[in-house]
Motif scaffolding. Sequence first.
Motif, PDB file in Angstrom:
ATOM      1  N   THR A 271      -9.381 -31.590  15.662  1.00 15.24           N
ATOM      2  CA  THR A 271      -7.980 -31.013  15.854  1.00 15.24           C
ATOM      3  C   THR A 271      -8.347 -29.524  15.334  1.00 15.24           C
ATOM      4  N   PRO A 272      -9.084 -29.090  14.369  1.00 14.01           N
ATOM      5  CA  PRO A 272      -8.952 -27.878  13.855  1.00 14.01           C
ATOM      6  C   PRO A 272      -9.456 -26.801  14.885  1.00 14.01           C
ATOM      7  N   ILE A 273     -10.456 -27.272  15.790  1.00  8.69           N
ATOM      8  CA  ILE A 273     -11.285 -26.580  16.776  1.00  8.69           C
ATOM      9  C   ILE A 273      -9.972 -25.987  17.674  1.00  8.69           C
ATOM     10  N   ARG A 274      -9.244 -27.019  18.139  1.00  6.34           N
ATOM     11  CA  ARG A 274      -8.047 -26.972  19.153  1.00  6.34           C
ATOM     12  C   ARG A 274      -7.207 -25.880  18.293  1.00  6.34           C
ATOM     13  N   GLU A 275      -6.841 -26.309  17.222  1.00  8.77           N
ATOM     14  CA  GLU A 275      -5.632 -25.344  16.256  1.00  8.77           C
ATOM     15  C   GLU A 275      -5.882 -23.999  16.332  1.00  8.77           C
TER      16      GLU A 275
ATOM     17  N   THR B  26       2.304 -26.226   6.543  1.00 12.16           N
ATOM     18  CA  THR B  26       3.523 -26.499   7.574  1.00 12.16           C
ATOM     19  C   THR B  26       4.227 -25.141   7.692  1.00 12.16           C
ATOM     20  N   LEU B  27       4.382 -24.417   6.545  1.00 12.06           N
ATOM     21  CA  LEU B  27       5.036 -23.236   6.787  1.00 12.06           C
ATOM     22  C   LEU B  27       4.380 -22.342   7.736  1.00 12.06           C
ATOM     23  N   LEU B  28       2.985 -22.012   7.453  1.00  8.84           N
ATOM     24  CA  LEU B  28       2.116 -21.297   8.437  1.00  8.84           C
ATOM     25  C   LEU B  28       2.210 -21.707   9.773  1.00  8.84           C
ATOM     26  N   LYS B  29       2.280 -22.903   9.982  1.00  2.00           N
ATOM     27  CA  LYS B  29       2.191 -23.557  11.313  1.00  2.00           C
ATOM     28  C   LYS B  29       3.466 -23.051  11.823  1.00  2.00           C
ATOM     29  N   VAL B  30       4.478 -23.115  11.106  1.00  2.00           N
ATOM     30  CA  VAL B  30       6.004 -22.823  11.832  1.00  2.00           C
ATOM     31  C   VAL B  30       5.819 -21.057  12.319  1.00  2.00           C
ATOM     32  N   ILE B  31       5.250 -20.574  11.572  1.00  2.20           N
ATOM     33  CA  ILE B  31       5.357 -18.998  11.672  1.00  2.20           C
ATOM     34  C   ILE B  31       4.491 -18.551  13.020  1.00  2.20           C
ATOM     35  N   ASN B  32       3.388 -19.307  13.099  1.00  4.53           N
ATOM     36  CA  ASN B  32       2.625 -19.028  14.437  1.00  4.53           C
ATOM     37  C   ASN B  32       3.024 -19.834  15.606  1.00  4.53           C
TER      38      ASN B  32
ATOM     39  N   CYS C 258      -2.545 -14.580   7.824  1.00  2.00           N
ATOM     40  CA  CYS C 258      -2.015 -15.645   7.226  1.00  2.00           C
ATOM     41  C   CYS C 258      -3.399 -16.448   6.722  1.00  2.00           C
ATOM     42  N   LEU C 259      -3.610 -16.639   5.526  1.00  4.14           N
ATOM     43  CA  LEU C 259      -4.797 -17.348   5.036  1.00  4.14           C
ATOM     44  C   LEU C 259      -4.426 -18.675   4.303  1.00  4.14           C
ATOM     45  N   ASP C 260      -5.115 -19.649   4.654  1.00  3.22           N
ATOM     46  CA  ASP C 260      -4.772 -21.046   4.214  1.00  3.22           C
ATOM     47  C   ASP C 260      -5.961 -21.591   3.539  1.00  3.22           C
ATOM     48  N   GLU C 261      -5.778 -21.344   2.009  1.00  2.39           N
ATOM     49  CA  GLU C 261      -7.050 -22.075   1.211  1.00  2.39           C
ATOM     50  C   GLU C 261      -8.168 -21.663   1.493  1.00  2.39           C
TER      51      GLU C 261
ATOM     52  N   ASP D 150      16.835 -20.846   5.702  1.00  2.00           N
ATOM     53  CA  ASP D 150      16.934 -22.372   5.881  1.00  2.00           C
ATOM     54  C   ASP D 150      16.234 -23.205   6.846  1.00  2.00           C
ATOM     55  N   LEU D 151      14.993 -22.945   6.507  1.00  2.00           N
ATOM     56  CA  LEU D 151      14.024 -23.567   7.492  1.00  2.00           C
ATOM     57  C   LEU D 151      13.645 -24.926   6.976  1.00  2.00           C
ATOM     58  N   LYS D 152      14.109 -25.863   7.983  1.00  6.24           N
ATOM     59  CA  LYS D 152      13.736 -27.444   7.624  1.00  6.24           C
ATOM     60  C   LYS D 152      12.799 -27.849   8.548  1.00  6.24           C
ATOM     61  N   VAL D 153      11.709 -28.543   8.160  1.00 11.20           N
ATOM     62  CA  VAL D 153      10.864 -29.291   8.999  1.00 11.20           C
ATOM     63  C   VAL D 153      10.579 -30.612   8.744  1.00 11.20           C
ATOM     64  N   ARG D 154      10.708 -31.417   9.912  1.00 10.99           N
ATOM     65  CA  ARG D 154      10.331 -32.822   9.492  1.00 10.99           C
ATOM     66  C   ARG D 154       9.154 -33.350  10.481  1.00 10.99           C
ATOM     67  N   TYR D 155       8.381 -34.024  10.163  1.00 13.14           N
ATOM     68  CA  TYR D 155       7.352 -34.736  10.678  1.00 13.14           C
ATOM     69  C   TYR D 155       8.009 -36.171  10.919  1.00 13.14           C
ATOM     70  N   GLY D 156       8.452 -36.475  12.409  1.00 20.72           N
ATOM     71  CA  GLY D 156       9.320 -37.832  12.556  1.00 20.72           C
ATOM     72  C   GLY D 156      10.466 -37.776  11.612  1.00 20.72           C
ATOM     73  N   ASP D 157      10.159 -38.597  10.793  1.00 13.75           N
ATOM     74  CA  ASP D 157      11.516 -38.942   9.884  1.00 13.75           C
ATOM     75  C   ASP D 157      11.033 -38.225   8.532  1.00 13.75           C
ATOM     76  N   SER D 158       9.916 -38.037   8.074  1.00 20.01           N
ATOM     77  CA  SER D 158       9.609 -37.716   6.947  1.00 20.01           C
ATOM     78  C   SER D 158       9.727 -35.995   6.745  1.00 20.01           C
ATOM     79  N   PRO D 159      10.300 -35.496   5.756  1.00 18.50           N
ATOM     80  CA  PRO D 159      10.510 -34.076   5.504  1.00 18.50           C
ATOM     81  C   PRO D 159       9.582 -33.396   5.041  1.00 18.50           C
ATOM     82  N   ALA D 160       9.220 -32.116   5.384  1.00 20.01           N
ATOM     83  CA  ALA D 160       7.961 -31.401   5.106  1.00 20.01           C
ATOM     84  C   ALA D 160       8.640 -30.196   4.349  1.00 20.01           C
TER      85      ALA D 160
END
Lengths: 270, 265
Positions: A175-179, B59-65, B183-186, B23-33
Motif C-alpha cells: 500500500t505505501p507504494i501506491r499511496e 489520518t489528518l495528513l491523509k485528509v489534507i491531501n 507534510c512529514l509523517d514520523e 470541526d473535522l470528523k473522520v470515521r473508518y467504517g464505524d470507528s471514529p479516528a
Amino acid sequence: MTRPKLRKKIILLSITVIIEIVALIFFWNALKKTDVTNGQASPALGTSGGLPNLLGDLNLILPISFLVILLGIACAFYVEEWLSATNWVRRFIESQVAFLTGIPSLLYGLLAVAVFFGYAGVFKATLQNAEGSALAGTPFQRNTALFYTETLIFILTVMPVAIKTTQTALRSVETPIRESAYALGATQWQVLTKQVVPRAFPRMLAGGCRAMARAFAAAALLVGIYAWSHTMELRGFPDRFMLFLGGALLLSNASSFLTEIYVPASTQHN
Amino acid sequence: MTTPMQTNSDNGSQNTPVIEISDLKVRYGDSPALNGISFDVYQNEILGIIGPAQSGKTTLLKVINRTLELTPDTTVEGSVKLDGVDIRTIGDVYGLRRRIGMVLPLPVGLPLSIYDNVAFAPRTAGIRAKSELDEIVERCLQQAALWDEVKDRLDSLGTKLSGGQQQRLTIARALSHQPEILCLDEFSIAVDPVTTMRIEEVLKTLQTEMTILLVTNLVQQAKRLANRTAFFLNGDLIEIDTTDVIFSENPSNQATYDYVNGTFG
Ligand SMILES: Nc1ncnc2c1ncn2[C@@H]1O[C@H](COP(=O)(O)OP(=O)(O)OP(=O)(O)O)[C@@H](O)[C@H]1O
Ligand SMILES: [Mg+2]
C-alpha cells in the motif's frame, strides 16, 4: 532471502528440472515401445508423422490458453483495482475462483470424460469423418468435440488460476507504494502502469506459467483419456502425452523459479 | 484573524492561515479516528503534531491531501480549506495533491532509480524536457541534502540507498512538484540520529519557502523545530499552542504536560 540460500534454491530447482527431463525421456521411450508391441507400430511415428501433429496441437493449445490467460489477467485487474471489496460482482468472481482453483486438475479430466461420453454421438461422428487411419490428427482439430471440451476445460482450469495469481501479484505491491505515488499527484492509470505493474510483473509471469502448466496438464489428461478410450489406435499418443505432461512440469518449474528468484525490491536493502 | 493562540515565536509565521480546519470528523467504517477538530496552520510555520499511537495524526495528513479517499468506507465531515478554498470542492484532485508534499515513513517503496523517483511527479504533471527534469532532480536532491552523496549514481535503484538516504530521497521526491505545504509523517523512525539532525537542518531552511506540518513521534523534535505544536489524543485535539507554551511547566492541559514529559499513561 540471502544470496547463498537463493543459490541453493536455484541449484535444487535445476536438479529437479534435469531429473524431470530424464524421467520424461525414459517414460516416452517406454510408451513408444508399448505402442510397438501392440502391433500398431508405424516406423515414421516420432519423426515424419509426429512433429506436424505436435505442432498442430500446440498451434491450437497455445492461442486458446493464451487468450484465456489474458482474459483472466484483465478480469483480475478489473476486480482488484476497480471494484471495491464489498462489490457483489467482485465477491461472486472471487468465490467462484476460490471454488474452481480448489479443484484438482484430475477432476477436470473426469469432467472431460463426462462431457465426452455425454456427447458421444457427436464425438463418434467426428471420428468416422476422420476415417480411422487419420486418428492421430483428429483430437485437436477445430470444431471437433475435443476442441470444444478442451476450450471449456481451459476456461474452467486456467482462468481461475490466472485470476488468482494476478490478484495475488497485484496485492503484493505494498500500500505505501501506491499511496506515495498517489500523494505525488499520479492518476490511477499512472500508478498502475508506472509503479504497480513493473513491481508485480515477475509474479504475474510466474502466475501465467502456473496457469499454462495447468492448461498443459489438462491437455495431457485429455490426450490420455482419448487414447484410453481408443486403445487400438495409439499413433501419436506418446508424443502428445509427453509433450503436454513435460510442458506442464517445465512450466510449473519455471513458475516456482520465478517466484524464488524474485526478491521484492523493498526488502533488498540492509 | 486574531486569537490568543497566535502568539508565535520569533521565526516563521506571519499569521496568514494557509490551512483552516473546522470541526473535522473522520470515521473508518464505524470507528471514529478524528472527533471534530478545528485549528489553522499559518504561512511559513512549522507546526509540530505530537500524540501517542492511534491518535489520528496520519489520518489528518491523509485528509489534507485527499488520499484518504483511496481507503474504502471512510466518512469525512467538517471542512478543510486550503488558501480559503474547501479542498473537497477542488475538481483537480491530482493538482491538489501536487500542492502538498507528503513524506511518508519508511519503508516506502522506491522501486525506481534515484533519478526516476524524483522525476516521477514532474513527469506525471506533464514535464517531458530532459533539461528541465535534470534541473528539478538536482535542485530537489540538493534541497534534501542528498545530492553530493548520489550525484554519481542517479541511475541506481532507490532501494540500494541506506535508510537515511532513502528517507531524504522521499523528501526530495515530495519537493519535486514544488509544494506549498510539506507534510512529514514520523520521518525519523528508520533514520539514525545524525541523519535526523541533517534532515532537521534541511527543514529549517525549507521553512522560508513553505509551510511545514511535522508529525513526529519524538517530542523533542517538535521542541527543536516547531513554532507551534498540536497535541492529539485518541482523535481529539487536546491542545495547540506555541511550542514554548506546550513544553513549559504549565500548558493548559495536564495530559499535554504528562505526554511531553514522558509520564503519560
Ligand atoms: N485504513 C484504516 N482502516 C481502518 N481504521 C484505520 C485505518 N487507518 C487508521 N485507522 C484507525 O484510525 C485511528 C487513527 O489512526 P492514525 O493512523 O491516524 O493514527 P496515528 O496517530 O497516525 O498513529 P501512529 O502514531 O501509530 O502512526 C486508529 O484507531 C486506527 O486504528
Ligand atoms: Mg501515523
